[in-house]
Design a protein around this motif. Structure first.
Motif, PDB file in Angstrom:
ATOM      1  N   ASP A 211     -17.228 -18.578  13.518  1.00  0.00           N
ATOM      2  CA  ASP A 211     -18.673 -18.675  13.373  1.00  0.00           C
ATOM      3  C   ASP A 211     -19.284 -17.450  12.701  1.00  0.00           C
ATOM      4  OD1 ASP A 211     -17.821 -17.282  15.622  1.00  0.00           O
ATOM      5  OD2 ASP A 211     -19.591 -17.752  16.814  1.00  0.00           O
ATOM      6  N   ALA A 212     -18.453 -16.507  12.264  1.00  0.00           N
ATOM      7  CA  ALA A 212     -18.984 -15.376  11.496  1.00  0.00           C
ATOM      8  C   ALA A 212     -19.532 -15.888  10.165  1.00  0.00           C
ATOM      9  CB  ALA A 212     -17.891 -14.345  11.248  1.00  0.00           C
ATOM     10  N   GLY A 213     -20.636 -15.310   9.710  1.00  0.00           N
ATOM     11  CA  GLY A 213     -21.248 -15.784   8.481  1.00  0.00           C
ATOM     12  C   GLY A 213     -20.632 -15.215   7.226  1.00  0.00           C
ATOM     13  N   PHE A 214     -20.168 -13.941   7.306  1.00  0.00           N
ATOM     14  CA  PHE A 214     -19.688 -13.243   6.122  1.00  0.00           C
ATOM     15  C   PHE A 214     -18.612 -12.230   6.518  1.00  0.00           C
ATOM     16  CE2 PHE A 214     -23.897 -14.722   5.176  1.00  0.00           C
ATOM     17  CZ  PHE A 214     -23.884 -15.073   3.833  1.00  0.00           C
ATOM     18  N   GLY A 215     -17.851 -11.800   5.533  1.00  0.00           N
ATOM     19  CA  GLY A 215     -16.902 -10.724   5.719  1.00  0.00           C
ATOM     20  C   GLY A 215     -17.199  -9.600   4.747  1.00  0.00           C
ATOM     21  N   LEU A 216     -17.060  -8.358   5.201  1.00  0.00           N
ATOM     22  CA  LEU A 216     -17.243  -7.174   4.363  1.00  0.00           C
ATOM     23  C   LEU A 216     -15.899  -6.486   4.218  1.00  0.00           C
ATOM     24  CD1 LEU A 216     -18.782  -4.822   2.977  1.00  0.00           C
ATOM     25  CD2 LEU A 216     -19.327  -3.966   5.274  1.00  0.00           C
ATOM     26  N   TYR A 217     -15.488  -6.248   2.975  1.00  0.00           N
ATOM     27  CA  TYR A 217     -14.200  -5.603   2.704  1.00  0.00           C
ATOM     28  C   TYR A 217     -14.391  -4.545   1.640  1.00  0.00           C
ATOM     29  CZ  TYR A 217      -9.531  -5.060   0.634  1.00  0.00           C
ATOM     30  OH  TYR A 217      -8.362  -4.542   0.128  1.00  0.00           O
ATOM     31  N   SER A 218     -13.812  -3.374   1.849  1.00  0.00           N
ATOM     32  CA  SER A 218     -13.876  -2.310   0.854  1.00  0.00           C
ATOM     33  C   SER A 218     -12.489  -1.743   0.628  1.00  0.00           C
ATOM     34  CB  SER A 218     -14.833  -1.199   1.303  1.00  0.00           C
ATOM     35  OG  SER A 218     -14.399  -0.597   2.504  1.00  0.00           O
ATOM     36  N   VAL A 219     -12.223  -1.325  -0.596  1.00  0.00           N
ATOM     37  CA  VAL A 219     -10.950  -0.700  -0.925  1.00  0.00           C
ATOM     38  C   VAL A 219     -11.167   0.379  -1.969  1.00  0.00           C
ATOM     39  CG1 VAL A 219     -10.427  -2.480  -2.659  1.00  0.00           C
ATOM     40  CG2 VAL A 219      -8.563  -1.097  -1.706  1.00  0.00           C
ATOM     41  N   GLY A 220     -10.546   1.521  -1.743  1.00  0.00           N
ATOM     42  CA  GLY A 220     -10.533   2.594  -2.712  1.00  0.00           C
ATOM     43  C   GLY A 220      -9.106   2.926  -3.080  1.00  0.00           C
ATOM     44  N   VAL A 221      -8.868   3.247  -4.327  1.00  0.00           N
ATOM     45  CA  VAL A 221      -7.531   3.554  -4.813  1.00  0.00           C
ATOM     46  C   VAL A 221      -7.531   4.960  -5.391  1.00  0.00           C
ATOM     47  CG1 VAL A 221      -5.722   2.926  -6.470  1.00  0.00           C
ATOM     48  CG2 VAL A 221      -7.021   1.132  -5.298  1.00  0.00           C
ATOM     49  N   ALA A 222      -6.595   5.781  -4.942  1.00  0.00           N
ATOM     50  CA  ALA A 222      -6.530   7.163  -5.413  1.00  0.00           C
ATOM     51  C   ALA A 222      -5.189   7.762  -5.002  1.00  0.00           C
ATOM     52  CB  ALA A 222      -7.670   7.989  -4.824  1.00  0.00           C
TER      53      ALA A 222
ATOM     54  N   ASN B  57       0.853  -1.183   0.000  1.00  0.00           N
ATOM     55  CA  ASN B  57       0.000   0.000   0.000  1.00  0.00           C
ATOM     56  C   ASN B  57       0.891   1.235   0.000  1.00  0.00           C
ATOM     57  OD1 ASN B  57      -1.820   2.067   0.377  1.00  0.00           O
ATOM     58  ND2 ASN B  57      -2.926   1.066   2.046  1.00  0.00           N
ATOM     59  N   LEU B  58       0.988   1.903  -1.143  1.00  0.00           N
ATOM     60  CA  LEU B  58       1.901   3.031  -1.297  1.00  0.00           C
ATOM     61  C   LEU B  58       1.474   4.245  -0.486  1.00  0.00           C
ATOM     62  CD1 LEU B  58       2.621   2.817  -5.140  1.00  0.00           C
ATOM     63  CD2 LEU B  58       3.999   1.948  -3.242  1.00  0.00           C
TER      64      LEU B  58
ATOM     65  N   PRO C  34      -3.713  12.325  -1.361  1.00  0.00           N
ATOM     66  CA  PRO C  34      -4.566  13.392  -0.806  1.00  0.00           C
ATOM     67  C   PRO C  34      -6.055  13.081  -0.858  1.00  0.00           C
ATOM     68  CG  PRO C  34      -2.855  14.317  -2.227  1.00  0.00           C
ATOM     69  CD  PRO C  34      -2.825  12.833  -2.426  1.00  0.00           C
ATOM     70  N   GLU C  35      -6.458  12.179  -1.743  1.00  0.00           N
ATOM     71  CA  GLU C  35      -7.873  11.857  -1.887  1.00  0.00           C
ATOM     72  C   GLU C  35      -8.313  10.696  -0.998  1.00  0.00           C
ATOM     73  OE1 GLU C  35      -8.876  11.318  -6.050  1.00  0.00           O
ATOM     74  OE2 GLU C  35      -7.246  12.645  -6.619  1.00  0.00           O
ATOM     75  N   LEU C  36      -7.368   9.999  -0.393  1.00  0.00           N
ATOM     76  CA  LEU C  36      -7.712   8.800   0.365  1.00  0.00           C
ATOM     77  C   LEU C  36      -8.510   9.071   1.637  1.00  0.00           C
ATOM     78  CD1 LEU C  36      -4.466   6.666  -0.094  1.00  0.00           C
ATOM     79  CD2 LEU C  36      -6.687   6.358  -1.209  1.00  0.00           C
ATOM     80  N   PRO C  37      -8.267  10.173   2.364  1.00  0.00           N
ATOM     81  CA  PRO C  37      -9.093  10.404   3.566  1.00  0.00           C
ATOM     82  C   PRO C  37     -10.588  10.462   3.280  1.00  0.00           C
ATOM     83  CG  PRO C  37      -7.143  11.794   3.630  1.00  0.00           C
ATOM     84  CD  PRO C  37      -7.162  11.149   2.267  1.00  0.00           C
TER      85      PRO C  37
ATOM     86  N   ASP D 143       0.399  -5.238  -8.537  1.00  0.00           N
ATOM     87  CA  ASP D 143       1.260  -4.063  -8.412  1.00  0.00           C
ATOM     88  C   ASP D 143       0.876  -3.242  -7.192  1.00  0.00           C
ATOM     89  OD1 ASP D 143       2.520  -4.812 -10.745  1.00  0.00           O
ATOM     90  OD2 ASP D 143       1.258  -3.547 -12.011  1.00  0.00           O
ATOM     91  N   ALA D 144       1.888  -2.611  -6.584  1.00  0.00           N
ATOM     92  CA  ALA D 144       1.655  -1.752  -5.431  1.00  0.00           C
ATOM     93  C   ALA D 144       0.783  -0.561  -5.823  1.00  0.00           C
ATOM     94  CB  ALA D 144       2.986  -1.270  -4.870  1.00  0.00           C
ATOM     95  N   LEU D 145      -0.107  -0.163  -4.897  1.00  0.00           N
ATOM     96  CA  LEU D 145      -1.056   0.910  -5.157  1.00  0.00           C
ATOM     97  C   LEU D 145      -1.265   1.735  -3.887  1.00  0.00           C
ATOM     98  CD1 LEU D 145      -3.803  -1.259  -6.896  1.00  0.00           C
ATOM     99  CD2 LEU D 145      -2.371   0.426  -8.076  1.00  0.00           C
ATOM    100  N   PRO D 146      -1.609   3.011  -4.013  1.00  0.00           N
ATOM    101  CA  PRO D 146      -2.048   3.774  -2.835  1.00  0.00           C
ATOM    102  C   PRO D 146      -3.517   3.479  -2.572  1.00  0.00           C
ATOM    103  CG  PRO D 146      -1.954   5.215  -4.746  1.00  0.00           C
ATOM    104  CD  PRO D 146      -1.492   3.854  -5.217  1.00  0.00           C
ATOM    105  N   ALA D 147      -3.834   2.960  -1.414  1.00  0.00           N
ATOM    106  CA  ALA D 147      -5.190   2.470  -1.176  1.00  0.00           C
ATOM    107  C   ALA D 147      -5.674   2.799   0.224  1.00  0.00           C
ATOM    108  CB  ALA D 147      -5.242   0.955  -1.392  1.00  0.00           C
ATOM    109  N   SER D 148      -6.992   2.847   0.357  1.00  0.00           N
ATOM    110  CA  SER D 148      -7.659   2.955   1.647  1.00  0.00           C
ATOM    111  C   SER D 148      -8.541   1.724   1.803  1.00  0.00           C
ATOM    112  CB  SER D 148      -8.510   4.228   1.704  1.00  0.00           C
ATOM    113  OG  SER D 148      -9.263   4.288   2.910  1.00  0.00           O
ATOM    114  N   GLU D 149      -8.283   0.919   2.840  1.00  0.00           N
ATOM    115  CA  GLU D 149      -8.980  -0.347   3.023  1.00  0.00           C
ATOM    116  C   GLU D 149      -9.755  -0.340   4.335  1.00  0.00           C
ATOM    117  OE1 GLU D 149      -6.237  -3.784   1.466  1.00  0.00           O
ATOM    118  OE2 GLU D 149      -4.985  -2.305   2.487  1.00  0.00           O
ATOM    119  N   ALA D 150     -10.849  -1.070   4.360  1.00  0.00           N
ATOM    120  CA  ALA D 150     -11.633  -1.233   5.588  1.00  0.00           C
ATOM    121  C   ALA D 150     -12.322  -2.588   5.536  1.00  0.00           C
ATOM    122  CB  ALA D 150     -12.669  -0.118   5.728  1.00  0.00           C
ATOM    123  N   SER D 151     -12.527  -3.197   6.700  1.00  0.00           N
ATOM    124  CA  SER D 151     -13.164  -4.517   6.727  1.00  0.00           C
ATOM    125  C   SER D 151     -13.840  -4.749   8.067  1.00  0.00           C
ATOM    126  CB  SER D 151     -12.135  -5.626   6.464  1.00  0.00           C
ATOM    127  OG  SER D 151     -11.246  -5.737   7.557  1.00  0.00           O
TER     128      SER D 151
END
Length: 467
Positions: free
Chosen positions: A383-394, A47-48, A397-400, A323-331
């Protein structure tokens, strides 16, 4: 790459704190200080957007180099971090000694059904080495990550419902603990440490090699269905009901994506909103097609890439970027995901919402993953049923703004929250995210083990709370 320290026995001047000369002389690998070309390359994570500033980077050549580095860090009061591919780095590493393990590249495939890999080996290498043998390792959706890092976080991949977690298949670790000892750890030799290394990430030591079982699985029926914007909502609702009907031979996830028109993105998917149904079936192709039929009937796919394929091609199911990318991830983990949850998700990130997220994925768990393995491990929340994952690439300065949007998305799904996370998805959350990956009882046990095996709290960065 220009090392500032040369192999042991060669005179060299370390352009950094004088104390590091002792480490340079003790190791076979190269040592890099800030300002050197090698330092920048080796300390840059996948994550750059994450900036790191370790005091020095050791490119370890041997497991003994790792021993020397840990002993040096202990003697000089330095925290220690480890990196192979950089996917798990999310701390600034300020003042730490970073040990890079990419040159620990041993990869041995035993035809009797197991493998041994050095800490620098990726699943991509294992897949290639197993091609044609009929054997398969339980890799993740992104084969470009290291075996050691992925497996130490539990390793929940695209066949988890069928075979459980990758950590369940481990036979042994070679690990350097915080007391500077290289240990060969099995369930018989050191059961407590073996328990903690399978799920505890790098909180108990630096893994230098992993031995794990391979599965007899030459082919799979797998791939992805891609639905365009006009049928994405219908496909999402269909998936939210269909996934609950699947047998454990099937694993699936749903990804709402807005892929840019860049090289490598198929023309049919570039620059448009799509819903991708990822699917892996380990039984017969005919049965796999029968189970998938309701999703194929949910709309007219832009692409239908589900087919019989060699297991070595499993990375094509998700086609995660290498490839490496600048990203904002949440899960986070979800207790359930049905039509009401699908409606909420679509309102937040569906077609026409102008969501800044590149991808929002729902992974179905259950099946074999929900069963405690024969040899228990520190991996929690099975025992969790599902996982939620999100990622944005920018651009950074735009990641916040992307992170703020992701927080809103995750809050909107609060009705279905499981209240926890998984170690391999918690890197961006620091110590708080690490703690959320475990039950209070498991976290307490990991903390006690860390106090024993890492008495100087060398591995405290973003891991078990400092003692």
């Amino acid at each position: 790459m220009e090392p500032i320290g040369e192999p042991t026995g060669h005179p060299a001047v370390f352009d950094g704190p004088p104390a590091f000369d002792d480490l340079r002389r003790a190791v076979d690998g190269a040592l890099f200080a800030p300002g050197q070309p090698g330092y920048t390359e080796l300390s840059t994570p996948w994550n750059l957007a994450v900036r790191t500033s370790p005091a020095a980077v050791l490119e370890a050549a041997t497991a003994q180099d790792v021993v020397e580095a840990v002993r040096f860090a202990s003697a000089n009061g330095l925290p220690v971090a480890v990196q192979a591919t950089g996917h798990g780095i999310a701390s600034d590493l300020d003042g730490a000694l970073l040990i890079h393990t990419r040159n620990l590249a041993e990869c041995t495939i035993d035809p009797r059904g197991w493998a041994r890999t050095g800490a620098g080996v990726t699943w991509k290498t294992v897949l290639s080495a197993c091609a044609g043998t009929g054997l398969a390792g339980l890799c993740g959706s992104a084969p470009g990550v290291s075996v050691a890092g992925y497996t130490s976080g539990g390793g929940i991949g695209p066949m988890a419902r069928t075979f459980g977690a990758a950590s369940d298949q481990v036979r042994a670790f070679d690990v350097v603990t915080g007391d500077g000892r290289l240990r060969h750890v099995t369930a018989e030799t050191e059961p407590d440490l073996f328990w903690g290394l399978r799920g505890g990430k790098s909180s108990l030591g630096i893994i230098t090699a992993t031995e794990f079982n391979l599965l007899p699985l030459p082919t799979i029926y797998a791939g992805a269905l891609f639905f365009g914007e006009d049928s994405a909502a219908r496909a999402t609702f269909a998936w939210s009901s269909w996934c609950h009907t699947l047998p454990p031979e099937a694993s699936t996830s749903l990804a709402l994506m807005q892929l840019p028109p860049t090289p490598g993105v198929p023309e049919a998917l570039a620059g448009t909103f799509t819903a991708a149904v990822r699917y892996v079936y380990t039984g017969s192709p005919d049965d796999g097609a029968r189970w998938l039929a309701p999703m194929r009937a949910a709309g007219v796919p832009l692409m239908d890439a589900v087919q019989t394929m060699p297991y070595s091609m499993i990375g094509m199911v998700h086609s995660d970027p290498e490839d490496a990318l600048p990203a904002s991830e949440a899960s986070c983990l979800l207790a359930d995901f049905g039509p009401e949850a699908a409606q909420t998700l679509l309102r937040a990130v569906g077609p026409g919402t102008n969501s800044p997220q590149l991808l929002v994925e729902i992974r179905q768990f259950g099946g074999a993953l929900s069963e405690e393995p024969a040899v228990p491990s520190a991996l929690c929340h099975r025992d969790a049923g599902f996982g939620l994952y999100s990622v944005g690439v920018a651009a950074p300065p735009e990641l916040p703004a992307i992170a703020v949007h992701a927080a809103g998305l995750h809050a909107s799904m609060g009705e279905w929250h499981f209240g926890a996370n998984l170690p391999n998805f918690s890197a961006s959350s620091g110590a708080a995210g690490f703690a959320a990956s475990y039950t209070p009882e498991v976290l307490a046990r990991l903390t006690r083990l860390a106090a024993h095996y890492d008495p100087d709290a060398l591995f405290r960065l973003g891991q078990v709370p400092a003692r």
